[in-house]
Design a protein around this motif. Structure first.
Motif, PDB file in Angstrom:
ATOM      1  N   MET A   1      36.913  21.477  40.357  1.00 60.75           N
ATOM      2  CA  MET A   1      37.734  22.515  39.753  1.00 60.75           C
ATOM      3  C   MET A   1      39.092  21.948  39.371  1.00 60.75           C
ATOM      4  SD  MET A   1      36.993  25.849  42.149  1.00 60.75           S
ATOM      5  CE  MET A   1      38.119  26.861  41.192  1.00 60.75           C
ATOM      6  N   THR A   2      39.654  22.446  38.285  1.00 61.45           N
ATOM      7  CA  THR A   2      40.987  22.049  37.888  1.00 61.45           C
ATOM      8  C   THR A   2      42.011  22.833  38.704  1.00 61.45           C
ATOM      9  OG1 THR A   2      41.190  23.761  36.192  1.00 61.45           O
ATOM     10  CG2 THR A   2      40.136  21.684  35.542  1.00 61.45           C
ATOM     11  N   ALA A   3      43.261  22.378  38.648  1.00 57.23           N
ATOM     12  CA  ALA A   3      44.323  23.075  39.372  1.00 57.23           C
ATOM     13  C   ALA A   3      44.466  24.509  38.873  1.00 57.23           C
ATOM     14  CB  ALA A   3      45.639  22.318  39.219  1.00 57.23           C
ATOM     15  N   SER A   4      44.351  24.710  37.564  1.00 54.13           N
ATOM     16  CA  SER A   4      44.495  26.063  37.017  1.00 54.13           C
ATOM     17  C   SER A   4      43.339  26.963  37.453  1.00 54.13           C
ATOM     18  CB  SER A   4      44.584  26.022  35.487  1.00 54.13           C
ATOM     19  OG  SER A   4      43.390  25.505  34.923  1.00 54.13           O
ATOM     20  N   GLU A   5      42.138  26.397  37.575  1.00 54.46           N
ATOM     21  CA  GLU A   5      40.999  27.179  38.053  1.00 54.46           C
ATOM     22  C   GLU A   5      41.173  27.561  39.521  1.00 54.46           C
ATOM     23  OE1 GLU A   5      37.438  25.476  35.144  1.00 54.46           O
ATOM     24  OE2 GLU A   5      37.880  24.465  37.045  1.00 54.46           O
ATOM     25  N   HIS A   6      41.682  26.623  40.314  1.00 59.74           N
ATOM     26  CA  HIS A   6      41.985  26.946  41.707  1.00 59.74           C
ATOM     27  C   HIS A   6      43.011  28.072  41.779  1.00 59.74           C
ATOM     28  CE1 HIS A   6      40.186  23.144  43.462  1.00 59.74           C
ATOM     29  NE2 HIS A   6      39.880  24.040  44.365  1.00 59.74           N
ATOM     30  N   THR A   7      44.050  27.977  40.973  1.00 61.09           N
ATOM     31  CA  THR A   7      45.100  28.990  40.983  1.00 61.09           C
ATOM     32  C   THR A   7      44.534  30.367  40.648  1.00 61.09           C
ATOM     33  OG1 THR A   7      46.874  27.436  40.460  1.00 61.09           O
ATOM     34  CG2 THR A   7      47.221  29.737  39.840  1.00 61.09           C
ATOM     35  N   MET A   8      43.743  30.452  39.590  1.00 62.71           N
ATOM     36  CA  MET A   8      43.160  31.737  39.200  1.00 62.71           C
ATOM     37  C   MET A   8      42.232  32.281  40.279  1.00 62.71           C
ATOM     38  SD  MET A   8      42.291  31.450  35.120  1.00 62.71           S
ATOM     39  CE  MET A   8      41.413  29.887  35.236  1.00 62.71           C
ATOM     40  N   ALA A   9      41.393  31.403  40.820  1.00 61.66           N
ATOM     41  CA  ALA A   9      40.423  31.847  41.825  1.00 61.66           C
ATOM     42  C   ALA A   9      41.125  32.347  43.080  1.00 61.66           C
ATOM     43  CB  ALA A   9      39.471  30.712  42.162  1.00 61.66           C
ATOM     44  N   TRP A  10      42.066  31.569  43.587  1.00 60.70           N
ATOM     45  CA  TRP A  10      42.721  31.949  44.833  1.00 60.70           C
ATOM     46  C   TRP A  10      43.555  33.210  44.660  1.00 60.70           C
ATOM     47  CZ3 TRP A  10      44.201  26.206  45.956  1.00 60.70           C
ATOM     48  CH2 TRP A  10      43.116  25.580  46.594  1.00 60.70           C
ATOM     49  N   GLN A  11      44.186  33.400  43.498  1.00 58.17           N
ATOM     50  CA  GLN A  11      44.947  34.632  43.281  1.00 58.17           C
ATOM     51  C   GLN A  11      44.016  35.838  43.242  1.00 58.17           C
ATOM     52  OE1 GLN A  11      48.613  34.983  42.902  1.00 58.17           O
ATOM     53  NE2 GLN A  11      47.709  36.903  43.606  1.00 58.17           N
ATOM     54  N   ALA A  12      42.885  35.700  42.554  1.00 61.75           N
ATOM     55  CA  ALA A  12      41.917  36.798  42.487  1.00 61.75           C
ATOM     56  C   ALA A  12      41.361  37.114  43.865  1.00 61.75           C
ATOM     57  CB  ALA A  12      40.787  36.437  41.528  1.00 61.75           C
ATOM     58  N   GLN A  13      41.016  36.086  44.635  1.00 53.02           N
ATOM     59  CA  GLN A  13      40.478  36.290  45.981  1.00 53.02           C
ATOM     60  C   GLN A  13      41.510  36.967  46.876  1.00 53.02           C
ATOM     61  OE1 GLN A  13      39.642  32.207  46.703  1.00 53.02           O
ATOM     62  NE2 GLN A  13      37.826  32.182  45.402  1.00 53.02           N
ATOM     63  N   SER A  14      42.775  36.580  46.718  1.00 57.17           N
ATOM     64  CA  SER A  14      43.839  37.187  47.498  1.00 57.17           C
ATOM     65  C   SER A  14      43.923  38.684  47.233  1.00 57.17           C
ATOM     66  CB  SER A  14      45.179  36.519  47.168  1.00 57.17           C
ATOM     67  OG  SER A  14      46.251  37.203  47.790  1.00 57.17           O
ATOM     68  N   LEU A  15      43.890  39.062  45.973  1.00 55.27           N
ATOM     69  CA  LEU A  15      43.964  40.478  45.612  1.00 55.27           C
ATOM     70  C   LEU A  15      42.781  41.255  46.174  1.00 55.27           C
ATOM     71  CD1 LEU A  15      45.112  40.088  41.897  1.00 55.27           C
ATOM     72  CD2 LEU A  15      46.477  40.997  43.796  1.00 55.27           C
ATOM     73  N   LEU A  16      41.615  40.643  46.166  1.00 54.49           N
ATOM     74  CA  LEU A  16      40.405  41.335  46.616  1.00 54.49           C
ATOM     75  C   LEU A  16      40.315  41.419  48.142  1.00 54.49           C
ATOM     76  CD1 LEU A  16      37.993  39.842  43.976  1.00 54.49           C
ATOM     77  CD2 LEU A  16      38.502  42.275  44.286  1.00 54.49           C
ATOM     78  N   LEU A  17      41.076  40.599  48.858  1.00 53.14           N
ATOM     79  CA  LEU A  17      41.074  40.672  50.315  1.00 53.14           C
ATOM     80  C   LEU A  17      42.261  41.433  50.872  1.00 53.14           C
ATOM     81  CD1 LEU A  17      39.793  37.144  51.380  1.00 53.14           C
ATOM     82  CD2 LEU A  17      38.592  39.326  51.531  1.00 53.14           C
ATOM     83  N   ASP A  18      43.096  41.947  49.993  1.00 55.47           N
ATOM     84  CA  ASP A  18      44.187  42.813  50.430  1.00 55.47           C
ATOM     85  C   ASP A  18      43.645  44.233  50.588  1.00 55.47           C
ATOM     86  OD1 ASP A  18      46.687  43.543  51.216  1.00 55.47           O
ATOM     87  OD2 ASP A  18      47.663  43.189  49.287  1.00 55.47           O
ATOM     88  N   TYR A  19      44.389  45.083  51.274  1.00 53.65           N
ATOM     89  CA  TYR A  19      43.969  46.473  51.454  1.00 53.65           C
ATOM     90  C   TYR A  19      43.786  47.129  50.092  1.00 53.65           C
ATOM     91  CZ  TYR A  19      44.032  51.313  53.066  1.00 53.65           C
ATOM     92  OH  TYR A  19      43.712  52.629  53.309  1.00 53.65           O
ATOM     93  N   PRO A  20      42.648  47.751  49.840  1.00 51.83           N
ATOM     94  CA  PRO A  20      42.370  48.324  48.510  1.00 51.83           C
ATOM     95  C   PRO A  20      43.373  49.425  48.140  1.00 51.83           C
ATOM     96  CG  PRO A  20      40.364  48.205  49.834  1.00 51.83           C
ATOM     97  CD  PRO A  20      41.504  47.916  50.758  1.00 51.83           C
ATOM     98  N   SER A  21      43.883  49.342  46.944  1.00 49.85           N
ATOM     99  CA  SER A  21      44.858  50.328  46.473  1.00 49.85           C
ATOM    100  C   SER A  21      44.671  50.551  44.979  1.00 49.85           C
ATOM    101  CB  SER A  21      46.282  49.831  46.746  1.00 49.85           C
ATOM    102  OG  SER A  21      46.562  48.689  45.934  1.00 49.85           O
ATOM    103  N   ALA A  22      45.429  51.495  44.450  1.00 46.49           N
ATOM    104  CA  ALA A  22      45.371  51.767  43.018  1.00 46.49           C
ATOM    105  C   ALA A  22      45.782  50.532  42.219  1.00 46.49           C
ATOM    106  CB  ALA A  22      46.269  52.949  42.679  1.00 46.49           C
ATOM    107  N   ALA A  23      46.647  49.694  42.790  1.00 46.79           N
ATOM    108  CA  ALA A  23      47.074  48.473  42.095  1.00 46.79           C
ATOM    109  C   ALA A  23      45.893  47.553  41.841  1.00 46.79           C
ATOM    110  CB  ALA A  23      48.149  47.759  42.905  1.00 46.79           C
ATOM    111  N   LEU A  24      44.953  47.511  42.778  1.00 52.50           N
ATOM    112  CA  LEU A  24      43.755  46.693  42.577  1.00 52.50           C
ATOM    113  C   LEU A  24      42.942  47.226  41.398  1.00 52.50           C
ATOM    114  CD1 LEU A  24      41.693  44.528  43.430  1.00 52.50           C
ATOM    115  CD2 LEU A  24      40.728  46.205  45.019  1.00 52.50           C
ATOM    116  N   LEU A  25      42.787  48.526  41.324  1.00 49.40           N
ATOM    117  CA  LEU A  25      42.021  49.116  40.230  1.00 49.40           C
ATOM    118  C   LEU A  25      42.669  48.818  38.886  1.00 49.40           C
ATOM    119  CD1 LEU A  25      41.096  52.590  41.788  1.00 49.40           C
ATOM    120  CD2 LEU A  25      39.897  50.387  41.966  1.00 49.40           C
ATOM    121  N   ASP A  26      43.999  48.757  38.856  1.00 47.63           N
ATOM    122  CA  ASP A  26      44.709  48.459  37.615  1.00 47.63           C
ATOM    123  C   ASP A  26      44.475  47.025  37.148  1.00 47.63           C
ATOM    124  OD1 ASP A  26      45.748  51.007  37.600  1.00 47.63           O
ATOM    125  OD2 ASP A  26      47.656  50.423  38.537  1.00 47.63           O
TER     126      ASP A  26
END
Length: 200
Positions: A1-26
């Motif tokens: 994986m490239t650095a940019s792919e790691h960045t995108m993946a880890w940010q997305a995973q972080s959002l999905l493992l946070d407490y679900p909120s309306a911000a996630l749906l947005d």
């Protein structure tokens, strides 16, 4: 994986493992874009959890999140718990995260422990080299969490599958630690962790 792919993946995973909120749906459409931009072993599992999020009412999603991560030891999102349990050694491990964040100018609130997986992933997204090292140091714990989520057929298991696909394979030493964790669980010694509740 490239650095940019790691960045995108880890940010997305972080959002999905946070407490679900309306911000996630947005952010669902943006997260869908990430699933298509990263390699299949990373993006396909994220698409699975996004399908679940889209078809599940937010209150039900939040209740399931609490039941999954707050009420089960095998579902803990706190990485140092798997290695140190509630022992004094865990306090020093938490300080390691705190010092790593401070060195990069990141200050957490006192409300969050620095080893929460969503926090570590968000940090890793902005600091891929150091983030990869922190995640890799807790590879066995991440694998135990992944296995535990699969055992209960949790929809969040797919997020751990995605995280695993961004990390090196388990090494011999990690496999030994994992086997011990499966057999014995984390160490037990009740102590207060309030001094390590976050950065001030």
């Amino acid at each position: 994986m490239t650095a940019s792919e790691h960045t995108m993946a880890w940010q997305a995973q972080s959002l999905l493992l946070d407490y679900p909120s309306a911000a996630l749906l947005d952010r669902l459409s943006l997260l869908r874009e990430v699933t298509r931009a990263v390699p299949g072993p990373v993006g396909d599992p994220l698409a699975q959890i996004l399908d679940h999020v889209e078809r599940t009412p937010l209150p039900d999603l939040a209740a399931d999140y609490v039941a999954t991560f707050d009420h089960r030891k095998r579902g803990s999102l706190y990485l140092t718990y798997y290695t140190y349990g509630d022992t004094r050694k865990r306090g020093m491990a938490l300080l390691r995260f705190t010092h790593a964040y401070r060195a990069e100018g990141l200050v957490l609130s006192s409300e969050e422990l620095p080893d929460h997986l969503a926090v570590v992933l968000e940090f890793a997204a902005g600091h891929p080299g150091l983030g990869l090292r922190l995640l890799s140091e807790h590879r066995a714990g991440l694998e135990l969490l992944r296995l535990g989520l699969h055992e209960t057929n949790s929809p969040w298991a797919s997020v751990l599958d995605s995280i695993s696909a961004t990390l090196p394979r388990l090494r011999g030493s990690d496999e030994d630690v994992l086997a011990r964790l499966i057999a014995q669980g984390p160490p037990e010694e009740e102590v207060g962790l309030q001094p390590f509740g976050g950065l001030r």
